[in-house]
Design an enzyme around this catalytic site. Structure first.
Site, PDB file in Angstrom:
ATOM      1  N   GLY A 200       2.880  -1.085   4.183  1.00 58.95           N
ATOM      2  CA  GLY A 200       2.932   0.318   3.793  1.00 58.95           C
ATOM      3  C   GLY A 200       4.348   0.744   3.456  1.00 58.95           C
ATOM      4  N   GLY A 201       5.012   1.354   4.419  1.00 59.03           N
ATOM      5  CA  GLY A 201       6.327   1.962   4.202  1.00 59.03           C
ATOM      6  C   GLY A 201       7.319   1.065   3.479  1.00 59.03           C
TER       7      GLY A 201
ATOM      8  N   SER B  85       3.815  -2.172  10.185  1.00 61.95           N
ATOM      9  CA  SER B  85       5.277  -2.178  10.295  1.00 61.95           C
ATOM     10  C   SER B  85       5.905  -3.521   9.934  1.00 61.95           C
ATOM     11  CB  SER B  85       5.708  -1.707  11.689  1.00 61.95           C
ATOM     12  OG  SER B  85       5.248  -0.388  11.934  1.00 61.95           O
TER      13      SER B  85
ATOM     14  N   GLU C 165      -5.045  -4.955  10.863  1.00 71.43           N
ATOM     15  CA  GLU C 165      -4.057  -3.891  10.982  1.00 71.43           C
ATOM     16  C   GLU C 165      -4.277  -3.133  12.285  1.00 71.43           C
ATOM     17  OE1 GLU C 165      -2.211  -2.794   7.036  1.00 71.43           O
ATOM     18  OE2 GLU C 165      -3.918  -1.478   7.314  1.00 71.43           O
TER      19      GLU C 165
ATOM     20  N   HIS D 104      -9.277   1.156   5.227  1.00 69.89           N
ATOM     21  CA  HIS D 104      -7.973   1.348   5.869  1.00 69.89           C
ATOM     22  C   HIS D 104      -8.158   2.339   7.027  1.00 69.89           C
ATOM     23  CE1 HIS D 104      -3.829   2.583   6.521  1.00 69.89           C
ATOM     24  NE2 HIS D 104      -3.452   1.491   5.868  1.00 69.89           N
TER      25      HIS D 104
ATOM     26  N   ASN E 177       0.864  -1.175   0.000  1.00 69.78           N
ATOM     27  CA  ASN E 177       0.000   0.000   0.000  1.00 69.78           C
ATOM     28  C   ASN E 177       0.907   1.232   0.000  1.00 69.78           C
ATOM     29  OD1 ASN E 177      -1.843   2.047   0.481  1.00 69.78           O
ATOM     30  ND2 ASN E 177      -2.160   1.523   2.645  1.00 69.78           N
ATOM     31  N   TRP E 178       0.973   1.869  -1.147  1.00 71.15           N
ATOM     32  CA  TRP E 178       1.892   3.020  -1.266  1.00 71.15           C
ATOM     33  C   TRP E 178       1.320   4.299  -0.665  1.00 71.15           C
ATOM     34  CZ3 TRP E 178       4.254   2.746  -6.922  1.00 71.15           C
ATOM     35  CH2 TRP E 178       5.121   1.638  -6.983  1.00 71.15           C
ATOM     36  N   LYS E 179       0.065   4.283  -0.305  1.00 69.08           N
ATOM     37  CA  LYS E 179      -0.591   5.489   0.231  1.00 69.08           C
ATOM     38  C   LYS E 179      -0.380   6.662  -0.751  1.00 69.08           C
ATOM     39  CE  LYS E 179       0.413   3.592   4.727  1.00 69.08           C
ATOM     40  NZ  LYS E 179       0.331   3.731   6.147  1.00 69.08           N
TER      41      LYS E 179
ATOM     42  N   GLU F  89      -6.539   4.788   7.966  1.00 75.87           N
ATOM     43  CA  GLU F  89      -6.348   6.205   7.599  1.00 75.87           C
ATOM     44  C   GLU F  89      -7.606   6.749   6.920  1.00 75.87           C
ATOM     45  OE1 GLU F  89      -2.674   5.637   5.495  1.00 75.87           O
ATOM     46  OE2 GLU F  89      -1.700   5.117   7.389  1.00 75.87           O
TER      47      GLU F  89
ATOM     48  N   GLY G  24       2.728   2.337  10.467  1.00 76.20           N
ATOM     49  CA  GLY G  24       3.639   3.461  10.234  1.00 76.20           C
ATOM     50  C   GLY G  24       4.399   3.894  11.469  1.00 76.20           C
TER      51      GLY G  24
END
Ligand code: PEP
Length: 265
Positions: free
Chosen positions: A239-240, A218, A172, A99, A11-13, A101, A178
């Site tokens: 993500g990251g 993470s 999640e 998600h 997930n590149w956001k 966010e 993150g």
């Protein structure tokens, strides 16, 4: 016996341009992505979905693409939103839904999640429904209740007879996204088991045995193999670490030989 192949979903956001998307895929080596071990997915920003498809085809990579959200209406006056048809037209196969966010910043609710999951499945997009507790909820001993309630809502409109391969759930924990704080692997596996038991109650054992439940929060090259080696964790929503081609590749390689045959239901 039901087997579940791992899914390694990035997930590149709101990160990445068309140029960096091309560069990312061009730097991957198809030999590092073993399709017997896992399925692979990248969810770039919507503006990069076409670019990602082109780069993936050019490189002959076994990687699918997905959107990071979607609207449940077919079309109309919903400024800024993406319909399932628009997403499918790019060649994408998946849509992340709910998600944390999106829940936190864009008013995504359990009800919109359930409507989006239904619309995605009806349109032929595979929803990745995200559930997870905040730190306050965990500290108050409510993690299982929150995750169970969110899962019940997410599945409340799943059409009868939906094949488990057409649905993915991601656990999640919000406090692990993150932050660099990964959930203890045994605890992540336990909560994924709680989710699987909820799927069994709502949709039956066959769906629960076949549905993929990912862990997200993470995930990195250093902890991926331990997490993915556990019986109820069928891969990751990352993500990251999915933004860096070398890290995404190393996480993908952590699935070697790990097809799930065990099940807690
Ligand atoms: C995510 O975006 O879903 C996520 C889990 O992010 P990170 O891997 O950076 O914690």
């Amino acid at each position: 016996m039901t087997t579940r192949k791992h899914l390694i979903a990035g997930n590149w956001k709101m990160n990445g341009t068309q140029a960096s998307t091309t560069e990312f895929f061009n730097s991957l080596n198809p030999a590092d992505f073993c399709t017997q071990s896992a399925d692979y997915l990248i969810c770039p920003p919507a503006t990069c979905l076409h670019t990602a498809q082109d780069a993936i085809s050019g490189q002959k990579l076994p990687i699918a693409t997905g959107s990071q959200t979607m609207d449940y209406h077919e079309s109309g006056a919903y400024t800024g939103e993406l319909s399932t048809d628009m997403i499918l037209e790019t060649g994408a196969t998946h849509a992340i839904i709910g998600h944390s966010e999106r829940r936190q910043y864009y008013n995504e609710t359990d009800d919109t999640v359930s409507q989006k999951v239904e619309a995605a499945i009806n349109a032929g997009l595979i929803p990745i429904a995200c559930v997870g507790e905040t730190l306050d909820e965990r500290d108050a001993g409510q993690a299982d209740t929150i995750v169970t309630t969110q899962t019940q809502h997410a599945l409340s409109r799943v059409p009868k007879g939906t094949c488990p391969s057409k649905l993915v759930i991601a656990y999640e924990p919000v406090w692990a996204i993150g932050t660099g704080k990964t959930c203890d692997s045994a605890e992540a596996n336990r909560v994924c088991g709680v989710i699987r038991a909820t799927v069994a109650r709502l949709l039956g054992d066959d769906v629960a045995n076949g549905v993929r439940i990912l862990y997200g929060g993470s995930v990195k090259p250093g902890n991926a193999a331990e997490l993915f080696g556990l019986p109820d964790i069928d891969g990751g929503l990352i993500g990251g670490a999915s933004l860096k081609a070398t890290d995404y590749t190393d996480i993908a390689k952590a699935t070697a030989g790990l097809t799930q045959t065990a099940c807690s239901v």
